[in-house]
Design a protein around this motif. Structure first.
Motif, PDB file in Angstrom:
ATOM      1  N   ASN A  87      -2.926  -8.623  -1.364  1.00 19.11           N
ATOM      2  CA  ASN A  87      -4.158  -7.900  -1.024  1.00 19.11           C
ATOM      3  C   ASN A  87      -4.674  -8.198   0.381  1.00 19.11           C
ATOM      4  OD1 ASN A  87      -4.417  -6.476  -3.432  1.00 19.11           O
ATOM      5  ND2 ASN A  87      -5.377  -8.212  -4.458  1.00 19.11           N
ATOM      6  N   TRP A  88      -3.822  -8.781   1.217  1.00 20.44           N
ATOM      7  CA  TRP A  88      -4.204  -9.154   2.574  1.00 20.44           C
ATOM      8  C   TRP A  88      -3.526  -8.266   3.601  1.00 20.44           C
ATOM      9  CZ3 TRP A  88      -7.831 -12.924   3.486  1.00 20.44           C
ATOM     10  CH2 TRP A  88      -8.244 -13.644   2.349  1.00 20.44           C
ATOM     11  N   ARG A  89      -4.210  -8.031   4.712  1.00 16.70           N
ATOM     12  CA  ARG A  89      -3.664  -7.241   5.812  1.00 16.70           C
ATOM     13  C   ARG A  89      -3.789  -8.044   7.095  1.00 16.70           C
ATOM     14  NH1 ARG A  89      -2.616  -5.518   1.662  1.00 16.70           N
ATOM     15  NH2 ARG A  89      -3.054  -3.472   0.786  1.00 16.70           N
ATOM     16  N   ARG A  90      -2.680  -8.129   7.832  1.00 18.47           N
ATOM     17  CA  ARG A  90      -2.755  -8.732   9.162  1.00 18.47           C
ATOM     18  C   ARG A  90      -3.211  -7.635  10.102  1.00 18.47           C
ATOM     19  NH1 ARG A  90       2.562 -11.072  11.444  1.00 18.47           N
ATOM     20  NH2 ARG A  90       2.887  -8.877  11.887  1.00 18.47           N
ATOM     21  N   ILE A  91      -4.255  -7.923  10.862  1.00 22.65           N
ATOM     22  CA  ILE A  91      -4.806  -6.934  11.786  1.00 22.65           C
ATOM     23  C   ILE A  91      -4.756  -7.445  13.212  1.00 22.65           C
ATOM     24  CG2 ILE A  91      -6.330  -5.881  10.054  1.00 22.65           C
ATOM     25  CD1 ILE A  91      -8.665  -7.461  11.509  1.00 22.65           C
ATOM     26  N   TRP A  99      -5.711 -12.427   9.492  1.00 24.37           N
ATOM     27  CA  TRP A  99      -5.535 -11.828   8.164  1.00 24.37           C
ATOM     28  C   TRP A  99      -6.899 -11.575   7.539  1.00 24.37           C
ATOM     29  CZ3 TRP A  99      -0.907 -10.476   5.931  1.00 24.37           C
ATOM     30  CH2 TRP A  99       0.242 -10.928   6.571  1.00 24.37           C
ATOM     31  N   VAL A 100      -7.075 -10.368   6.986  1.00 26.66           N
ATOM     32  CA  VAL A 100      -8.331 -10.014   6.321  1.00 26.66           C
ATOM     33  C   VAL A 100      -8.030  -9.437   4.943  1.00 26.66           C
ATOM     34  CG1 VAL A 100      -9.525  -9.599   8.503  1.00 26.66           C
ATOM     35  CG2 VAL A 100      -8.505  -7.689   7.286  1.00 26.66           C
ATOM     36  N   SER A 111     -10.071  -5.077   1.000  1.00 19.87           N
ATOM     37  CA  SER A 111     -11.287  -4.314   0.666  1.00 19.87           C
ATOM     38  C   SER A 111     -12.310  -4.311   1.798  1.00 19.87           C
ATOM     39  CB  SER A 111     -11.920  -4.858  -0.615  1.00 19.87           C
ATOM     40  OG  SER A 111     -12.352  -6.178  -0.417  1.00 19.87           O
ATOM     41  N   LEU A 112     -12.076  -5.100   2.847  1.00 21.39           N
ATOM     42  CA  LEU A 112     -12.972  -5.120   3.997  1.00 21.39           C
ATOM     43  C   LEU A 112     -12.561  -4.108   5.063  1.00 21.39           C
ATOM     44  CD1 LEU A 112     -13.438  -8.974   4.248  1.00 21.39           C
ATOM     45  CD2 LEU A 112     -15.054  -7.285   3.344  1.00 21.39           C
ATOM     46  N   LEU A 113     -11.518  -3.321   4.767  1.00 20.50           N
ATOM     47  CA  LEU A 113     -11.012  -2.320   5.699  1.00 20.50           C
ATOM     48  C   LEU A 113     -11.253  -0.915   5.159  1.00 20.50           C
ATOM     49  CD1 LEU A 113      -7.614  -4.024   6.571  1.00 20.50           C
ATOM     50  CD2 LEU A 113      -9.754  -4.095   7.883  1.00 20.50           C
ATOM     51  N   SER A 159       0.807  -1.230   0.000  1.00 20.04           N
ATOM     52  CA  SER A 159       0.000   0.000   0.000  1.00 20.04           C
ATOM     53  C   SER A 159       0.833   1.271   0.000  1.00 20.04           C
ATOM     54  CB  SER A 159      -0.912   0.021   1.229  1.00 20.04           C
ATOM     55  OG  SER A 159      -0.122   0.179   2.406  1.00 20.04           O
ATOM     56  N   GLY A 160       2.082   1.190   0.495  1.00 21.90           N
ATOM     57  CA  GLY A 160       2.878   2.396   0.672  1.00 21.90           C
ATOM     58  C   GLY A 160       2.468   3.205   1.895  1.00 21.90           C
ATOM     59  N   LEU A 161       1.517   2.683   2.679  1.00 22.78           N
ATOM     60  CA  LEU A 161       1.038   3.365   3.886  1.00 22.78           C
ATOM     61  C   LEU A 161       1.846   2.892   5.092  1.00 22.78           C
ATOM     62  CD1 LEU A 161      -2.780   3.035   3.168  1.00 22.78           C
ATOM     63  CD2 LEU A 161      -1.377   5.102   2.968  1.00 22.78           C
ATOM     64  N   PRO A 162       1.844   3.669   6.178  1.00 23.08           N
ATOM     65  CA  PRO A 162       2.620   3.283   7.361  1.00 23.08           C
ATOM     66  C   PRO A 162       2.133   1.962   7.966  1.00 23.08           C
ATOM     67  CG  PRO A 162       1.813   5.541   7.557  1.00 23.08           C
ATOM     68  CD  PRO A 162       1.154   4.944   6.355  1.00 23.08           C
ATOM     69  N   ILE A 163       3.074   1.225   8.526  1.00 24.49           N
ATOM     70  CA  ILE A 163       2.776   0.032   9.313  1.00 24.49           C
ATOM     71  C   ILE A 163       3.553   0.159  10.611  1.00 24.49           C
ATOM     72  CG2 ILE A 163       3.053  -2.457   9.481  1.00 24.49           C
ATOM     73  CD1 ILE A 163       2.555  -2.665   6.541  1.00 24.49           C
ATOM     74  N   PRO A 164       2.913   0.056  11.747  1.00 20.39           N
ATOM     75  CA  PRO A 164       1.482  -0.182  11.918  1.00 20.39           C
ATOM     76  C   PRO A 164       0.656   1.080  11.679  1.00 20.39           C
ATOM     77  CG  PRO A 164       2.522   0.075  14.057  1.00 20.39           C
ATOM     78  CD  PRO A 164       3.619   0.133  13.032  1.00 20.39           C
TER      79      PRO A 164
END
Length: 170
Positions: A76-80, A89-90, A93-95, A30-35
């Motif tokens: 396309n998955w994100r660990r939340i 993992w979700v 597109s559900l976030l 995504s190029g977005l910060p983690i966390p």
């Protein structure tokens, strides 16, 4: 003052959080910060044991708007991680990027004051129970404007799960 309670219907088991990422890095996808904090876009979100649809569903989140922390990305998955520490993992597109928060008192039975302004000397308009869900309107690093069903005011930032310490949210 008025006492408010809301159930966010978390049915996740309290299993170990796994590896914890420290510091802020950039997500490779995504190029977005983690966390980073996001919220659930749907009222039915499967949390899986790994980043694909063949992995077991560990639990199902059933509350739209619940804040979660993205701790890793894979395609396309994100660990939340949720406010109780459970991880899964979700599908991305559900976030949603909408900032939400949950009230987290110092002790289970403490009611967290909701102030009329960002000042300890202002009037207390409500007292919020642990787990109350609301929208983060803004945070200045110490206070957050926080609103939900039947309430709108200011809460000390450290009493909310959904904003990092000293984080500014516009």
């Amino acid at each position: 003052g008025l006492a408010l309670a809301a159930s966010i219907g978390a049915t996740a088991p309290a299993w170990p959080a796994g590896d914890v990422l420290t510091g802020s890095i950039t997500g490779s996808v995504s190029g977005l910060p983690i966390p980073r904090f996001v919220s659930l876009k749907s009222d039915r979100v499967n949390a899986r044991s790994g980043p694909n649809k063949d992995q077991d569903v560990r639990w199902v989140y059933t509350h739209v708007g619940m804040p979660v922390e993205v701790t890793a990305e894979f395609e396309n998955w994100r660990r939340i991680r949720d406010w109780e520490g459970a991880e899964g993992w979700v599908y991305h597109s559900l976030l949603s990027g909408r900032r939400m928060a949950v009230v987290v008192p110092k002790t289970k039975d403490e009611l967290v004051p909701l102030y009329e302004s960002a000042n300890l000397k202002s009037a207390v308009s409500a007292r919020l129970q642990s787990g109350v869900l609301g929208t983060l309107r803004s945070c200045d690093g110490s206070w957050c404007q926080f609103s939900g069903k039947g309430f709108d005011g200011y809460v000390r930032q450290e009493r909310l799960w959904g904003a990092y310490p000293n984080e500014k949210v516009d």
